[in-house]
Design a protein around this motif. Structure first.
Motif: not given
Ligand code: DCP
Ligand code: CA
Ligand code: CA
Length: 574
Positions: A400-417
């Motif tokens: 588990p990697c916080k950087h990977t999680l954070a950037s994936a989450a941010f991408e989801i947020f920007k594109s879908r939220c």
């Protein structure tokens, strides 16, 4: 219960509910090595979320403001929950996140409850080791239901027929709810008495291995067991037999019954007030005064019947469902409304940091990985979170990697939220849909390796083998005086148990709890039989004015029973 009422309790099961006393406080007492008699409360930001019993005695209550609490009790120790945040909220290094233990700024940090979750996992580990065959249902961060029916049945089948049935009716330190003593000719009472023995043993094991006190309820369904555990807190257990439901419900505040805490409870309270006029607070059995036709028209026939069942202490024989691992993990934070993507990104760093830590722990403990990542958000015009899900991104090296999680989450947020999220007041990250990893068999025992270090953040619990060796050692190291003291404690306890409605002193209870926690169920059964015999022998010798100390009793019992028993209390303690 109304004699004409068709409702009938199935009382053939034995259900335990164990709830830890002032749980977060105990975790902090242990971690910081603070004596248990010091008033202590755990705070989250301004408010208290847990208060220990010495502090309660000084007038401190949950939800009090920290400042007010300090004014009420100036020697109160306040411990802030762990917080996690991003330094200054302006890091240039891609979101270096520090875990801090200081009370800190709510604007840039979030509360992190991981140490309490880990303590809960320790407790579950102890319970599983003690009773591997019984279903254990984790009901919250500090409570479990356990169905011990099969264990009790097994015990009953092993019962020594030469021992008087009444000798099995100890409460094992339980407070017996209601006026009547246990009835040896009631199969339910006998079963509950055995359940009480198991509850006492489990609480002893939690105390010995985790250094936490707990309270338990013993009854024939989950609803009543839960009421029982709250009845005589802290560090006690309460046995609820059939036949006491009416008096139980006549003193239980209406809103305290399971399911009646929220809107339903409110509605029932309003209905009750139409039919009874009382100045004292409403209790559960006040609902009996509402005409059933009124209940039915308000809630519909099915729901009305369900409500009446609950009020009569019936929960449809809800099963204890084996459940110990969370199905999903949520890290969330509420904050001042913002539409600034930079701020949103920083909050994802914080949330990802917490999620990474929890995913790592979970992987270690249970050897599983989540397959789905969820991003939740709330705009200031909404009262509900919305969620967008996506497959969990691949983590570098499988860790588990916080950087990977954070950037994936941010991408989801920007594109879908963003279209629905702004201005945003709350964000969450969820890991769910866990899948077991192949190969390695890891367990919680591996997560707490090495010895039984009790204090400090790095507390470790022993592996099962280590535990057994440790017990052997402890047993072997006991001096004859210590062994004799324990025998005395057991004998004395046996006598106390006869007066089941009185609460035994905590000292004796803990001592017996400790003894019980060290032996398996078979030895426990033998101890129980021996203890009851010692009790009778002592009584007999007292009756005939013969001077006889407990070691004489032990010896005579040993001789008498030697041929028919594999192991006696005397052997065990010598
Ligand atoms: N908790 C919380 N916020 C709440 C209620 C509880 O954060 N509104 C946390 C702190 C508690 C823990 O959950 O320590 C367990 O909750 P309990 O309701 O079981 O309360 P305690 O264990 O603190 O006290 P008790 O001895 O009365 O069970
Ligand atoms: Ca509790
Ligand atoms: Ca609880």
């Amino acid at each position: 219960m109304d004699p004409g009422d068709p409702r009938k309790a199935n009382n053939e099961r034995v259900i335990l509910h164990i709830d830890l006393d002032c749980f977060y406080c105990q975790v902090e007492h242990r971690r910081l090595d603070i004596p248990r008699d010091i008033p202590l409360a755990v705070q989250q930001w301004d408010g208290l979320i847990a208060v220990n019993y010495p502090a309660r005695a000084r007038g401190i209550t949950r939800h009090m403001r920290a400042k007010e609490a300090k004014n009420t009790c100036n020697d109160l120790v306040l411990v802030h929950v762990e917080t996690i945040g991003v330094d200054e909220f302006s890091t240039e290094d891609g979101g270096a996140v520090n875990i801090q233990t200081l009370s800190s700024d709510r604007l840039s940090k979030k509360a992190c409850l991981e140490r309490y979750r880990l303590a809960n996992a320790e407790i579950l580990d102890v319970l599983h080791a003690e009773i591997p065959t019984c279903p254990i249902e984790k009901a919250s961060i500090d409570e479990v239901y356990i169905d011990v029916t099969t264990l009790v049945d097994k015990e009953l089948s092993l019962k020594d027929p030469s021992i008087d049935g009444a000798d099995y009716l100890f409460g094992w330190g339980s407070v017996l709810y209601g006026e009547h003593p246990l009835n040896p000719s009631s199969p339910c009472d006998v079963r509950l008495s055995y359940g009480a023995m198991i509850a006492s043993r489990l609480r002893g094991a939690i105390q010995t291995r985790c250094h936490f006190t707990s309270s338990a309820g013993i009854s024939y369904n989950k609803l009543l067991a839960k009421i029982g555990s709250a009845k005589n807190k802290p560090n006690q257990q309460t046995l609820i037999r059939p036949g006491v439901v009416e008096s139980l419900m006549s003193e239980l505040p209406l809103r305290k019954l399971k399911n009646f805490g929220g809107k339903l409870g409110e509605e029932l309270e309003s209905l009750c007030k139409l039919y009874i006029n009382k100045s004292t607070p409403l209790v559960v059995c006040d609902i009996w005064n509402i005409p059933s036709t009124k209940l039915q028209s308000k809630f519909g026939p099915e729901r009305a019947a369900w409500i009446l069942d609950l009020v009569h202490g019936l929960d449809g024989d809800a099963e204890v469902v084996q459940k110990e691992r969370t199905k999903s993990m949520l890290a969330a934070k509420s904050f001042a409304a913002t539409s600034d993507l930079k701020i949103i990104s920083k909050w994802f760093d914080v949330l990802a940091s917490e999620l990474e830590s929890r995913m790592k722990t979970d992987l270690e403990m249970y050897n599983r990985r989540p397959r789905t990542l969820g991003v939740s958000f709330r705009s200031n015009s909404s009262s509900q979170d919305r969620t967008r899900q996506s497959p969990m991104p691949n983590m570098p090296g499988g860790q588990p990697c916080k950087h990977t999680l954070a950037s994936a989450a941010f991408e989801i947020f920007k594109s879908r939220c963003t279209s629905e999220a702004f201005p945003c007041v709350r964000l969450g990250l969820t890991a769910s849909d866990f899948q077991n990893c192949p190969d390695k068999k890891l367990s919680i025992a591996r997560f707490f390796p090495a010895t039984n270090v009790v204090h400090g953040a790095s507390r470790k619990s022993p592996t099962e083998t280590g535990r057994k060796q440790q017990q052997e050692q402890q047993r072997g190291n006991r001096t004859p005086q210590e062994l004799n003291t324990q025998t005395h404690a057991l004998v004395e306890y046996t006598e106390r148990k006869k007066v089941i409605t009185s609460t035994p002193s905590l000292g004796a209870h803990e001592e017996v709890g400790n003894i019980l926690s060290e032996v398996d169920i078979e030895q426990q059964r033998i101890l129980l039989q021996e203890a009851s015999m010692l009790h009778r022998m002592q009584k007999r010798t007292r009756d005939t004015d013969t001077i006889c100390d407990s070691s004489t009793c032990v010896e005579s019992v040993r001789k008498k029973k030697e041929s028919s028993r594999k192991k006696t209390i005397a052997q065990y303690f010598s």
